[in-house]
Design an enzyme around this catalytic site. Structure first.
Site, short mmCIF file in Angstrom:
data_model
loop_
_atom_site.label_atom_id
_atom_site.label_comp_id
_atom_site.label_asym_id
_atom_site.label_seq_id
_atom_site.Cartn_x
_atom_site.Cartn_y
_atom_site.Cartn_z
N ARG A 10 -7.86 -11.79 -7.37
CA ARG A 10 -6.99 -10.72 -7.76
C ARG A 10 -7.87 -9.64 -7.89
NH1 ARG A 10 -1.53 -9.44 -9.78
NH2 ARG A 10 -0.58 -7.37 -8.18
N HIS A 11 -7.54 -8.43 -7.35
CA HIS A 11 -7.87 -6.97 -7.16
C HIS A 11 -7.79 -6.93 -9.03
CE1 HIS A 11 -4.22 -5.19 -6.63
NE2 HIS A 11 -4.49 -5.89 -5.96
N ASN A 17 -0.11 -0.28 -8.11
CA ASN A 17 0.40 -1.07 -9.38
C ASN A 17 0.67 -0.02 -10.72
OD1 ASN A 17 -2.27 -3.64 -8.69
ND2 ASN A 17 -0.29 -3.43 -7.96
N THR A 23 3.33 -1.97 -2.49
CA THR A 23 1.51 -0.95 -2.06
C THR A 23 1.68 -2.20 -0.69
OG1 THR A 23 0.65 -1.46 -4.39
CG2 THR A 23 -0.65 -0.62 -2.35
N GLY A 24 1.31 -3.75 0.03
CA GLY A 24 0.92 -3.80 1.17
C GLY A 24 0.12 -3.76 1.75
N ARG A 62 -8.98 -1.48 -2.94
CA ARG A 62 -9.11 -2.00 -4.27
C ARG A 62 -9.86 -3.17 -4.32
NH1 ARG A 62 -3.97 -1.72 -1.09
NH2 ARG A 62 -3.03 -3.93 -1.85
N GLU A 89 -3.99 -7.91 1.68
CA GLU A 89 -2.42 -7.84 1.60
C GLU A 89 -1.24 -7.58 2.50
OE1 GLU A 89 -0.86 -9.94 -0.54
OE2 GLU A 89 -0.09 -8.38 -2.54
N ARG A 90 -0.60 -8.90 2.11
CA ARG A 90 1.05 -9.27 3.25
C ARG A 90 1.31 -7.29 3.44
NH1 ARG A 90 6.41 -11.26 1.04
NH2 ARG A 90 7.45 -11.15 3.10
N HIS A 91 1.93 -7.21 5.02
CA HIS A 91 2.34 -6.23 5.28
C HIS A 91 3.30 -6.37 4.59
CE1 HIS A 91 3.02 -2.89 7.40
NE2 HIS A 91 1.77 -2.26 7.73
N ARG A 116 10.12 -10.94 -0.06
CA ARG A 116 9.11 -11.58 -1.59
C ARG A 116 9.12 -12.78 -1.09
NH1 ARG A 116 9.08 -7.53 -6.64
NH2 ARG A 116 7.10 -8.91 -6.61
N HIS A 184 -6.29 -10.05 -2.72
CA HIS A 184 -4.69 -9.43 -3.08
C HIS A 184 -3.70 -10.92 -3.45
CE1 HIS A 184 -5.81 -6.02 -1.35
NE2 HIS A 184 -6.65 -6.34 -0.89
#
Length: 264
Positions: A10-11, A17, A23-24, A62, A89-91, A116, A184
């Protein structure tokens, strides 16, 4: 005996963050801390990780920055790599760019939790005219706009990531390559879920720490036999493989619909 390893990274901490923002697909760069975390992850991999033959990342800054910094610290800056939009990442739809406190106040904490963690419910989508919609982003100009999400449930995210697992990662692992994927929290969870679904196991969502390599080790039959963080002192809440239930269809739609109706 280990045949191949899939390293999921993960970034490092991003600027959003740091500011507690949803963020998405917002293309937030790493914070100063995030850059240091990415370099440290590369040092860990250089010291204790398996040798890597190929690398992948999402198209978001990222993740790309994390991979670049990690490879530099590993002494492998020229390692072949691919940046794939399906690893984004998930939108999060209309949540994108909202402070988390503001989102909870607007939609309610119970609905935010359902979005979530439920497999079937997505946040409200962006309209095609919204400038935040990925069809307006030059970063994805080569992607069919019909494929670009305006919002995603966790289940839709898994569907989007699946071609990467089947078409890129699984064949290379079967050939004995060790792979590094910088992505992500949720897109990498989707990779894990696909890996375990192939073994008939259901992986619930879990929180992946920033920049701590998660190593999935596969045996000669191509079966996953261990998942562990390289830095155990900073490990997240990874569920043990022995605790996972058989894969089953989970439907969260009725509960989520009731929450939406209650809010309306």
């Amino acid at each position: 005996m280990i045949r191949a390893n899939l390293i999921l990274l993960r970034h490092g901490q991003s600027q959003t963050n740091q500011s507690q923002t949803f963020t998405g697909w917002l293309d937030a760069p790493l914070s100063d801390l995030g850059r240091a975390q990415a370099a440290r992850a590369g040092c860990l991999l250089a010291q204790a990780g398996p040798p890597v033959q190929a690398a992948f990342c999402s198209r978001l800054s990222r993740a790309a920055q994390t991979l670049e910094l990690a490879l530099a610290a590993m002494g492998r800056p020229d390692l072949p790599r691919q940046a794939l939009w399906r690893l984004n990442e998930r939108h999060v739809g209309q949540l994108q760019g909202l402070a988390k406190d503001e989102a909870r106040a607007r939609f309610g904490p119970e609905l935010i939790h359902a979005w979530r963690h439920g497999l079937d419910l997505a946040p409200p989508p962006l309209s095609p005219e919204d400038p935040r919609h990925p069809r307006h982003d030059p970063l994805h100009a080569d992607v069919d706009p019909a494929l670009l999400p305006a919002s995603e449930s966790l289940g839709q995210l898994v569907w989007r990531v699946e071609p990467v697992w089947r078409g890129e990662l699984a064949p290379r692992l079967a050939a004995g390559q060790n792979l590094l994927v910088a992505g992500h929290g949720l897109s990498l969870w989707a990779v894990c879920r696909l890996v375990l679904a192939d073994q008939g196991l259901d992986l619930p969502s879990f929180s992946m720490p920033n920049a701590n390599p998660l190593i999935l080790a596969f045996d000669r039959r191509g079966r996953l036999f261990s998942m562990s963080y390289l830095d155990q002192a900073a490990a997240g809440d990874l569920p043990p493989l022995s605790s996972l239930n058989p894969l089953n269809c989970r439907h969260d739609g009725q509960r989520a619909a009731a929450l939406v109706q209650r809010r309306g």
